[in-house]
Every structure is written in C-alpha cells, then in structure tokens.
Design a protein around this motif. Structure first.
Motif, PDB file in Angstrom:
ATOM      1  N   GLY A 146       0.814  -1.211   0.000  1.00  0.00           N
ATOM      2  CA  GLY A 146       0.000   0.000   0.000  1.00  0.00           C
ATOM      3  C   GLY A 146       0.842   1.253   0.000  1.00  0.00           C
ATOM      4  O   GLY A 146       0.508   2.254  -0.651  1.00  0.00           O
ATOM      5  N   GLY A 147       1.966   1.219   0.719  1.00  0.00           N
ATOM      6  CA  GLY A 147       2.824   2.392   0.794  1.00  0.00           C
ATOM      7  C   GLY A 147       3.427   2.771  -0.544  1.00  0.00           C
ATOM      8  O   GLY A 147       3.404   3.943  -0.937  1.00  0.00           O
ATOM      9  N   VAL A 148       3.947   1.779  -1.274  1.00  0.00           N
ATOM     10  CA  VAL A 148       4.549   2.113  -2.560  1.00  0.00           C
ATOM     11  C   VAL A 148       3.489   2.465  -3.593  1.00  0.00           C
ATOM     12  O   VAL A 148       3.744   3.258  -4.502  1.00  0.00           O
ATOM     13  CB  VAL A 148       5.473   0.984  -3.072  1.00  0.00           C
ATOM     14  CG1 VAL A 148       6.840   1.081  -2.453  1.00  0.00           C
ATOM     15  CG2 VAL A 148       4.886  -0.376  -2.826  1.00  0.00           C
ATOM     16  N   HIS A 149       2.290   1.893  -3.494  1.00  0.00           N
ATOM     17  CA  HIS A 149       1.197   2.342  -4.364  1.00  0.00           C
ATOM     18  C   HIS A 149       0.876   3.808  -4.065  1.00  0.00           C
ATOM     19  O   HIS A 149       0.527   4.573  -4.968  1.00  0.00           O
ATOM     20  CB  HIS A 149      -0.046   1.475  -4.148  1.00  0.00           C
ATOM     21  CG  HIS A 149      -0.028   0.193  -4.926  1.00  0.00           C
ATOM     22  ND1 HIS A 149       0.045   0.152  -6.294  1.00  0.00           N
ATOM     23  CD2 HIS A 149      -0.062  -1.109  -4.530  1.00  0.00           C
ATOM     24  CE1 HIS A 149       0.034  -1.093  -6.712  1.00  0.00           C
ATOM     25  NE2 HIS A 149      -0.019  -1.886  -5.655  1.00  0.00           N
ATOM     26  N   PHE A 150       0.972   4.196  -2.812  1.00  0.00           N
ATOM     27  CA  PHE A 150       0.790   5.588  -2.407  1.00  0.00           C
ATOM     28  C   PHE A 150       1.809   6.464  -3.134  1.00  0.00           C
ATOM     29  O   PHE A 150       1.483   7.529  -3.657  1.00  0.00           O
ATOM     30  CB  PHE A 150       0.980   5.665  -0.890  1.00  0.00           C
ATOM     31  CG  PHE A 150       0.541   6.941  -0.242  1.00  0.00           C
ATOM     32  CD1 PHE A 150      -0.602   6.989   0.542  1.00  0.00           C
ATOM     33  CD2 PHE A 150       1.280   8.108  -0.372  1.00  0.00           C
ATOM     34  CE1 PHE A 150      -0.992   8.163   1.169  1.00  0.00           C
ATOM     35  CE2 PHE A 150       0.902   9.280   0.256  1.00  0.00           C
ATOM     36  CZ  PHE A 150      -0.239   9.310   1.035  1.00  0.00           C
ATOM     37  N   TYR A 151       3.068   6.013  -3.182  1.00  0.00           N
ATOM     38  CA  TYR A 151       4.106   6.773  -3.887  1.00  0.00           C
ATOM     39  C   TYR A 151       3.832   6.825  -5.379  1.00  0.00           C
ATOM     40  O   TYR A 151       4.126   7.831  -6.040  1.00  0.00           O
ATOM     41  CB  TYR A 151       5.478   6.147  -3.638  1.00  0.00           C
ATOM     42  CG  TYR A 151       5.898   6.145  -2.185  1.00  0.00           C
ATOM     43  CD1 TYR A 151       5.736   7.283  -1.392  1.00  0.00           C
ATOM     44  CD2 TYR A 151       6.451   5.017  -1.599  1.00  0.00           C
ATOM     45  CE1 TYR A 151       6.119   7.281  -0.061  1.00  0.00           C
ATOM     46  CE2 TYR A 151       6.834   5.006  -0.274  1.00  0.00           C
ATOM     47  CZ  TYR A 151       6.671   6.137   0.497  1.00  0.00           C
ATOM     48  OH  TYR A 151       7.044   6.133   1.804  1.00  0.00           O
ATOM     49  N   SER A 152       3.279   5.746  -5.921  1.00  0.00           N
ATOM     50  CA  SER A 152       2.916   5.752  -7.330  1.00  0.00           C
ATOM     51  C   SER A 152       1.870   6.821  -7.618  1.00  0.00           C
ATOM     52  O   SER A 152       1.948   7.542  -8.615  1.00  0.00           O
ATOM     53  CB  SER A 152       2.377   4.371  -7.724  1.00  0.00           C
ATOM     54  OG  SER A 152       1.837   4.387  -9.033  1.00  0.00           O
ATOM     55  N   LEU A 153       0.902   6.916  -6.703  1.00  0.00           N
ATOM     56  CA  LEU A 153      -0.130   7.944  -6.854  1.00  0.00           C
ATOM     57  C   LEU A 153       0.485   9.337  -6.804  1.00  0.00           C
ATOM     58  O   LEU A 153       0.116  10.225  -7.588  1.00  0.00           O
ATOM     59  CB  LEU A 153      -1.181   7.785  -5.754  1.00  0.00           C
ATOM     60  CG  LEU A 153      -2.290   8.838  -5.709  1.00  0.00           C
ATOM     61  CD1 LEU A 153      -3.087   8.850  -7.004  1.00  0.00           C
ATOM     62  CD2 LEU A 153      -3.214   8.583  -4.515  1.00  0.00           C
ATOM     63  N   LEU A 154       1.436   9.555  -5.903  1.00  0.00           N
ATOM     64  CA  LEU A 154       2.104  10.856  -5.829  1.00  0.00           C
ATOM     65  C   LEU A 154       2.826  11.171  -7.143  1.00  0.00           C
ATOM     66  O   LEU A 154       2.748  12.296  -7.644  1.00  0.00           O
ATOM     67  CB  LEU A 154       3.107  10.875  -4.671  1.00  0.00           C
ATOM     68  CG  LEU A 154       2.531  11.019  -3.266  1.00  0.00           C
ATOM     69  CD1 LEU A 154       3.636  10.850  -2.223  1.00  0.00           C
ATOM     70  CD2 LEU A 154       1.858  12.378  -3.083  1.00  0.00           C
ATOM     71  N   CYS A 155       3.527  10.174  -7.708  1.00  0.00           N
ATOM     72  CA  CYS A 155       4.218  10.389  -8.982  1.00  0.00           C
ATOM     73  C   CYS A 155       3.235  10.786 -10.077  1.00  0.00           C
ATOM     74  O   CYS A 155       3.487  11.695 -10.867  1.00  0.00           O
ATOM     75  CB  CYS A 155       4.966   9.122  -9.400  1.00  0.00           C
ATOM     76  SG  CYS A 155       6.477   8.794  -8.489  1.00  0.00           S
TER      77      CYS A 155
END
Length: 276
Positions: A173-182
């Motif tokens: 979930g955390g890295v998907h969060f970063y994907s959303l930020l990108c």
C-alpha cells in the motif's frame, strides 16, 4: 460541559495511513497529538541504511560496488553518531559496533537483490506532495529510477522482516501511495513499484500500478481521511490490540494495557487538545 475535539493533522503519509489502519489510538498519539516517540535501534538502524544507500546511488553507476557501499555505510555512520536520537540509544562501544555491523550487512544484501550499476536513479529521498480528498498527501520516495524503456520505477527499502503472504498487499500500500504521488506530481504513473527487504531473508516484492489499483487507493485514502475527521470531531480513537502492541511506543498509555491516554499529555509535556 463542551465536548472536546482534536485538531485535524495537516497531512497524510503512507506511515500515517498504515498507523490509522493498524490502531486509531496510536494514530491519535503520533499524528494528532504529535507525542514524541523514543528512538529505537531498529528505526535508527533503518535510517542509517537508507542514508548509506542514498550515498551509494549518488555515485556514478560503474562505481557502485560492494566496497563502495561499505565506504558509504562508514561515512553515514560517522554522521549518525552525532545524531541526538542515536546518542539517546545509549550504546556502549560493543553496542555501537553491533549496530553498525548489522547496518553494513543490510547494505550489502542489496547486491543479492539487484545490480546497482544497472540502476538509473533520477530521484533519491524524493519528497512529493499533492492534494486529495480534502487533505495533503505527502511522502518521501527512497528511490525513483528511469528504465531503459523510459518507464518510472518506485523503490522502497525495508530493513524489517518481509511480510507473510497474508499481509503482502498491505505492505505494498505504501509504494502504491508513492505511485499515486508520482502520477499527480509528475503526470506519469510508474510502470512498477517494489519493496526491497534487506533483512536476514532478503527479497523483492513487486507490483504493477493500474487504473483499478490507483482508483482503489484514491477511494481508500478518501475513506481514511473521512474516518480521521470523524474521530477528531468526536474524540473517538479506538485502540486495536494485537501483536503490534509489543512494539508500540505508547503502549503504557493504552487502556487495553491498563493505561490512561490522558496521562500521555501530562508525562510527555505536550499541549492538550483544543476545546471545540
């Protein structure tokens, strides 16, 4: 008597989202009341490893060797010994040696998972922020890279143990969060997001963001923020007892452990919540 209410936190991050999901009371302590958490060896060791890897990927690709990684770890450790949080651990000479040796082992395990000389890092410890669902989303990407095909890859280093298969998706979930930020900040969705676990059982967990996963995360963040708003409005942050209680810095103030949440404000010297 007027009801008490808490001020909303100003931002949400992957760690805050995870904390609220794991235990709302822990979220109240850390994100709403901002109670100080005592430094711990695992957390400070993880910070040291992250700093060493940041220094490694600043080097030209051809120079990212195991020996260079060891030198980067030594350099990062020299800086760490001056950090008040590391000093607060109270390590003696033997403890300092063990602390640095374990961090060095984690740094070297990177070479079991990938060839750093083949990584085109375009962002290190990259801070990103955007707005979603009425709040600010904020995160720090450990490493953003560009593949030979021109695709973005988000990498997050983990110094704890890999999750069981049951909890693997929650960790992603955390890295998907970063994907959303990108996607929000750079206008591009990463081709993949990955967790590199550098503990005693090193492994890589990879996921591919999609329209479905992105929309799902947006809905989840919106739902969590609405729940945070309700919890702050009604002063209703319920504890969720479980295995994580053994690692919680605020366990002594939790009613499930025989503690009093109000006592945290008294003992830790922070301001009480405002009166609505």
């Amino acid at each position: 008597m007027d009801a008490m209410a808490f001020d909303l936190p100003t931002t949400l991050s992957p760690s805050k989202v995870a904390t609220f999901t794991d235990c709302a009371l822990s979220f109240r302590f850390s994100a709403v009341e901002r109670l100080p958490e005592p430094p711990s060896i695992p957390a400070e060791r993880g910070t040291l490893v992250h700093r060493a890897l940041e220094l490694l990927f600043v080097l030209p690709p051809g120079e990212r060797t195991p020996d260079a990684a060891a030198a980067c770890l030594d350099q990062a450790a020299l800086q760490a010994w001056d950090d008040p949080d590391v000093q607060a651990l109270g390590l003696d000479d033997a403890g300092r040696a063990e602390f640095q040796a374990e961090a060095a082992e984690m740094t070297q395990r990177l070479f079991l998972l990938e060839d750093p000389s083949q990584v085109n890092a375009v962002g290190l410890e990259l801070r990103m922020e955007t707005e979603l669902a009425g709040t600010r989303l904020r995160g720090i990407i450990d490493r953003l890279e560009l593949t030979a095909d021109g695709e973005l890859v988000v990498t997050d280093y983990k110094t704890g143990r890999p999750p069981s298969e049951r909890y693997e998706q929650s960790k992603l979930g955390g890295v998907h969060f970063y994907s959303l930020l990108c996607e929000r900040v750079l206008g591009r969705r990463p081709a993949r997001v990955q967790l590199l676990f550098l503990g005693k059982n090193p492994q890589v967990i990879v996921a591919t963001p999609s329209d479905q996963s992105t929309r799902g995360l947006e809905r989840r963040v919106g739902a969590i923020w609405s729940a945070v708003e309700r919890a702050c409005e009604h002063e209703d942050f319920r504890p969720k007892p479980g295995p994580l209680c053994n690692w919680c810095a605020f366990a002594k103030y939790c009613p499930t452990q025989g503690g009093d949440p109000a006592q945290a404000v008294v003992e830790l010297g922070v301001k009480p919540p405002r009166v609505a």
